[in-house]
Design an enzyme around this catalytic site. Structure first.
Site, PDB file in Angstrom:
ATOM      1  N   GLY B  73       0.845  -1.191   0.000  1.00  0.00           N
ATOM      2  CA  GLY B  73       0.000   0.000   0.000  1.00  0.00           C
ATOM      3  C   GLY B  73       0.879   1.240   0.000  1.00  0.00           C
ATOM      4  CB  THR B  74       4.086   1.913   1.736  1.00  0.00           C
ATOM      5  OG1 THR B  74       3.566   1.647   3.037  1.00  0.00           O
ATOM      6  CG2 THR B  74       5.116   3.013   1.812  1.00  0.00           C
ATOM      7  CG  ASN B 159      -4.599   3.979   9.547  1.00  0.00           C
ATOM      8  OD1 ASN B 159      -4.966   5.005   8.982  1.00  0.00           O
ATOM      9  ND2 ASN B 159      -3.481   3.917  10.225  1.00  0.00           N
ATOM     10  CD  GLN B 187      -6.723  -0.487   7.887  1.00  0.00           C
ATOM     11  OE1 GLN B 187      -7.472  -1.417   8.202  1.00  0.00           O
ATOM     12  NE2 GLN B 187      -5.430  -0.514   8.179  1.00  0.00           N
ATOM     13  CB  SER B 205      -2.221  -3.005   1.544  1.00  0.00           C
ATOM     14  OG  SER B 205      -1.241  -3.840   2.101  1.00  0.00           O
ATOM     15  CG  HIS B 207      -0.225  -6.632   4.976  1.00  0.00           C
ATOM     16  ND1 HIS B 207      -0.303  -6.270   6.299  1.00  0.00           N
ATOM     17  CD2 HIS B 207       0.183  -5.519   4.314  1.00  0.00           C
ATOM     18  CE1 HIS B 207       0.058  -5.001   6.420  1.00  0.00           C
ATOM     19  NE2 HIS B 207       0.348  -4.524   5.235  1.00  0.00           N
ATOM     20  CB  THR B 241      10.858 -10.313 -11.977  1.00  0.00           C
ATOM     21  OG1 THR B 241      11.880 -10.082 -12.940  1.00  0.00           O
ATOM     22  CG2 THR B 241      10.206 -11.673 -12.200  1.00  0.00           C
ATOM     23  CB  CYS B 328       4.446   6.346  25.858  1.00  0.00           C
ATOM     24  SG  CYS B 328       4.602   7.470  27.237  1.00  0.00           S
TER      25      CYS B 328
END
Ligand code: PLP
Ligand code: ZN
Lengths: 129, 404
Positions: B73-74, B159, B187, B205, B207, B241, B328
């Site tokens: 996706g990136t 997301n 998403q 994406s 995954h 490829t 944090c």
């Protein structure tokens, strides 16, 4: 900024940090404390409060409350453990490096969270200097 | 403990489905060919590649010629943003400005950071704000268009907080201004029906929907300059490829997700609402994101007086895997830009918890989470110097799910 999921985190902290985070020592409040110290982290928002009982310039009891991440909770725990029973002069000598060494180190971006406990201790001991 | 592990972090990633793994397997060894080779083995790979493209095109109801497989996706997001920018710079049509991009304040970092980089290259970017539920301010979006605007890009669904954007409306506005419209649907794809009227480009994406990692898709009917130059793969738009096994897996995962969408959407939305209702029973908690215009699998709640990373780590000890937008937990030590954009204070963002459901989650998991989370929150609040002296706060009402 990305949401960090737990799996990323586990490898970040040492066993020692996780152990102290899971079973923090000296957690709580002392109602009739002789000294109370507070510290807040302006960067991430963590906050800590430290309660001391002293007798003849010796720390006889110490408790902490922490609002923060695992690093903040673990360092609170270790600082209280280290100063309990110590002379105030000795407690004031405690450095950031001592704490980091005891924890087996912290991930770089977490180091700032560990300063909180020492700052709260210094704040509490201010009147004794 | 009743469960070994309950995974509720499906917005981060998902496991590979059995059926997907099976579909991929031949392409690792037996059918290992290079889709560019002329011999039978090569053509076998080529066929698998093109069949996958057609499969996905049918699901999206678009022309397969406009589908490009990428590594993530990136990469797809980088490609459309930089590729559109470069294309326009090449044309040199815009004298004073190199080009202007419109996006929102709550995009994924791979959009935000790409836009920030494009700014260093002389392009201009407008980040349109969102309301307190995370819905883009349409009037401000409309006003952001300029004569030199080259692209508008707004994510389909967020997301972190799950808010679904009015893509149909946004795409129509862009089209009226003659500006190509892109949406990051990472998403949303496979989870809710997508309306692609006037949408010129789309990012997916693999995954996130039980497909393999390292496979992405870019749909684009608008021109862009490729990022990767080389052997002319993907119609000259993305050299390298082809990852045939991965692409076959992605197509299979897509097919299954679309087939099960209607049922899973309803089932997960019910679990989602049970989780939200249950978690808001905890004092001093609040829902982040829109109550109804929300992904069916997203729960994002903030608990006051506690910090998210501690909460996530404690929940992990209970076998519950979740996420947080706490400062944090971030490398930059800043609270999530999404939570900031919807107006949360630093403290509110500090105590955020995200649970994202998947097809393997069930009622028992929800019950388990609802049994265990209040104790963990209580335990951390016990530790906290900021906790209040026993008070109650009003709870937000959650209405029926709706999927527009
Ligand atoms: C909205 C959104 N866009 C883009 C991405 C990036 O996708 P990938 O992990 O395939 O690079 C993600 C995943 O984290 C996402 O949630
Ligand atoms: Zn911290």
């Amino acid at each position: 900024m990305i949401l960090v999921s737990i799996s990323d985190k586990m490898s970040m902290y040492t066993k020692k940090v996780m152990e102290l985070f899971r079973n923090p020592k000296n957690m709580g409040e002392i109602e009739d404390a002789d000294a109370v110290g507070e510290a807040g982290n302006p960067v991430c928002g963590d906050q800590m409060k430290l309660f001391l009982k002293t007798d003849d310039r010796r720390i006889t009891d110490v408790k902490f409350q922490t609002y923060g991440c695992a690093a903040a909770i673990a360092t609170s725990s270790i600082v209280t453990k280290k100063v309990k029973g110590k002379k105030i002069e000795e407690a004031l000598k405690l450095t950031k490096d001592d704490i980091l060494e005891d924890l087996g180190g912290l991930p770089e971006q977490k180091v700032h969270c560990s300063f909180l406990a020492l700052e709260a201790l210094e704040d509490a001991l201010d009147d004794y200097k | 403990m009743k469960f070994k592990k309950i995974y509720m972090d499906h917005a981060a990633t998902t496991p590979l489905r059995k059926e997907v793994k099976k579909a991929m397997e031949p392409y690792f060894s037996k059918k290992f060919g290079n889709a560019s080779s002329l011999h039978t083995r090569g053509q076998e790979a080529k066929d698998a590649l093109e069949e996958s493209r057609e499969k996905v095109a049918r699901l999206l109801e678009v022309d397969p010629e406009n589908l490009y497989f990428t590594s993530s996706g990136t990469e797809s997001n980088n490609t459309i943003l930089k590729g559109t920018a470069f294309k326009n710079a090449e044309k040199g049509l815009l004298s004073k400005s190199k080009g202007h991009i419109i996006t929102s304040k709550i995009e994924h970092p791979c959009i935000m950071e790409t836009c920030e980089w494009l700014k260093t290259q002389g392009f201009d970017v407008t980040y349109v704000p969102v309301d307190e539920d995370g819905v883009i301010k349409v009037d401000e979006y409309k006003k952001a268009f300029r004569r030199d605007t080259i692209l508008a890009s707004v994510m389909y669904a967020n997301n972190e907080i799950g808010t679904i954007q009015p893509i149909k409306e946004l795409a129509k506005i862009a089209s009226e201004k003659n500006v190509p419209f892109h949406t990051d649907a990472v998403q949303a794809y496979g989870k809710i029906p997508l309306n692609l009227d006037n949408v010129n480009a789309l990012t997916v994406s693999s995954h996130k929907l039980y497909g393999p990692k390292g496979v992405g898709l870019l749909y684009s009917d608008t021109e862009f300059t490729p990022l990767l130059h080389g052997g002319g793969h993907e119609n000259g738009k993305r050299a390298g490829t082809e990852n045939v096994a991965g692409i076959v897996g992605f197509a299979k995962a897509s097919e299954l997700a679309f087939k099960e969408m209607e049922r899973e959407k309803k089932r997960q939305a019910k679990l989602r609402d049970e989780l939200i209702d249950g978690l808001l029973e905890i004092d001093n908690s609040m829902l982040n994101g829109h109550e109804t215009k929300r992904l069916p699998n997203n729960v994002n709640v903030s608990f006051e007086y506690i910090e998210g990373e501690s909460l996530v780590l404690k929940l992990d000890d209970e076998g519950i895997e979740a996420s947080t937008g706490s400062a944090c937990s971030s490398h930059k030590l800043k609270p999530s830009h999404v939570l900031q954009a919807i107006g949360l204070s630093a403290e509110e963002a500090h105590g955020s918890l995200r649970l994202t459901l998947g097809k393997e989650n069930n009622e028992e998991h929800v019950d388990y989470v609802l049994e265990n989370t209040p104790e963990v929150v209580e335990e951390l609040r016990e530790m906290s110097p900021t906790k209040p002296k026993k008070e109650k706060k009003e709870k937000k009402e959650i209405s029926d799910p709706c999927f527009d």
